[in-house]
Design a protein around this motif. Structure first.
Motif, short mmCIF file in Angstrom:
data_model
loop_
_atom_site.label_atom_id
_atom_site.label_comp_id
_atom_site.label_asym_id
_atom_site.label_seq_id
_atom_site.Cartn_x
_atom_site.Cartn_y
_atom_site.Cartn_z
N ALA A 102 12.46 1.35 -10.44
CA ALA A 102 12.18 1.03 -9.05
C ALA A 102 13.30 0.15 -8.49
O ALA A 102 13.53 -0.95 -8.99
N VAL A 103 14.01 0.65 -7.50
CA VAL A 103 15.09 -0.11 -6.86
C VAL A 103 14.52 -0.83 -5.65
O VAL A 103 13.76 -0.24 -4.87
N ARG A 104 14.88 -2.07 -5.49
CA ARG A 104 14.34 -2.87 -4.39
C ARG A 104 15.04 -2.51 -3.08
O ARG A 104 15.88 -3.25 -2.55
N THR A 105 14.68 -1.34 -2.56
CA THR A 105 15.18 -0.86 -1.28
C THR A 105 14.00 -0.29 -0.49
O THR A 105 12.86 -0.30 -0.95
N GLU A 106 14.30 0.28 0.68
CA GLU A 106 13.25 0.88 1.51
C GLU A 106 12.56 2.03 0.78
O GLU A 106 11.40 2.35 1.06
N LEU A 107 13.27 2.68 -0.13
CA LEU A 107 12.69 3.81 -0.86
C LEU A 107 11.41 3.42 -1.59
O LEU A 107 10.47 4.21 -1.69
N GLY A 180 3.19 -0.61 4.72
CA GLY A 180 4.48 -1.06 4.22
C GLY A 180 5.53 0.01 4.23
O GLY A 180 6.73 -0.28 4.25
N ARG A 181 5.11 1.28 4.18
CA ARG A 181 6.06 2.40 4.16
C ARG A 181 6.19 3.10 5.51
O ARG A 181 6.87 4.12 5.62
N LYS A 182 5.55 2.57 6.55
CA LYS A 182 5.47 3.29 7.82
C LYS A 182 6.84 3.66 8.38
O LYS A 182 7.08 4.81 8.76
N ASP A 183 7.75 2.69 8.46
CA ASP A 183 9.06 2.98 9.04
C ASP A 183 9.80 4.04 8.24
O ASP A 183 10.42 4.96 8.80
N TYR A 184 9.72 3.92 6.92
CA TYR A 184 10.40 4.90 6.06
C TYR A 184 9.78 6.29 6.23
O TYR A 184 10.50 7.28 6.39
#
Length: 207
Positions: A102-107, A180-184
């Motif tokens: 898990a990379v701490r990015t928007e993904l 938390g993921r809405k924008d993405y």
């Protein structure tokens, strides 16, 4: 040097996944890797040197509920990397695959990262650069994750592994925080309808 870094990760129940979302993941995560290698590898081989790094994922090794298509694309990215590496062996061109957890990015937005091995983007970048020296076939990020998973596969019976997965909540991809993921997710939805496969499908329907 070529770094294939683009990737998208919609998640959720496989049966509920829209075809446009499937097409988007295949177009970006698989075709993107193949197209990049196809454009660069012959030029590198002609020059007698070059290095390609494909950003795959530990999801290309560890299957997870709620990520069936994403798992598929990352298994494909890893397989393409390993096959191309062998095909270009001896030409001066090498191919490496980086497998981040898990990379701490928007993904990974909306995920509970407290129960997962995580890594910062800068650490992944450092590993990419390190392959210029090591030319390693595969590198996980954090580095211990891939060897650890291989050890689990070798030593741990599936029944025990299943219990461990339940304890750590391995199905959290099915319950990521939609707020938390809405924008993405909004951005992905906009792009899903414009992927080449989706466009071809729409044209076929119109015809």
């Amino acid at each position: 040097m070529l770094v294939n870094n683009a990737g998208v990760m919609p998640v959720g129940p496989f049966a509920d996944e829209p075809e446009t979302t499937t097409d988007l993941m295949i177009d970006v995560n698989v075709r993107g890797v193949l197209n990049g290698m196809h454009a660069a590898a012959p030029l590198m081989a002609a020059a007698g040197r070059g290095h390609i790094v494909n950003i795959a994922s530990m999801a290309g090794v560890i299957p997870l509920p709620g990520m069936a298509t994403y798992n598929t694309t990352k298994f494909a990215a890893l397989g393409a990397s390993l096959a191309a590496r062998r095909e270009y062996d001896g030409t001066g061109v090498t191919v490496s695959a980086i497998l981040p957890a898990a990379v701490r990015t928007e993904l990974s937005s909306g995920a509970d990262l407290s129960v997962l091995p995580t890594v910062d983007p800068g650490q992944v970048a450092e590993q990419v650069l390190a392959t210029l020296t090591t030319r390693a076939a595969t590198v996980s990020s954090p580095a211990w994750v891939l060897p650890g998973w291989r050890l689990v596969q070798t030593l741990v019976p599936e029944t025990v592994e299943r219990l461990a997965r339940q304890v750590i909540g391995h199905d959290q991809a099915l319950a990521l925080d939609p707020v938390g993921r809405k924008d993405y997710l909004d951005r992905l939805e906009r792009h899903a309808g414009t992927s080449p496969a989706a466009t071809r499908a729409a044209e076929a329907v119109r015809r």
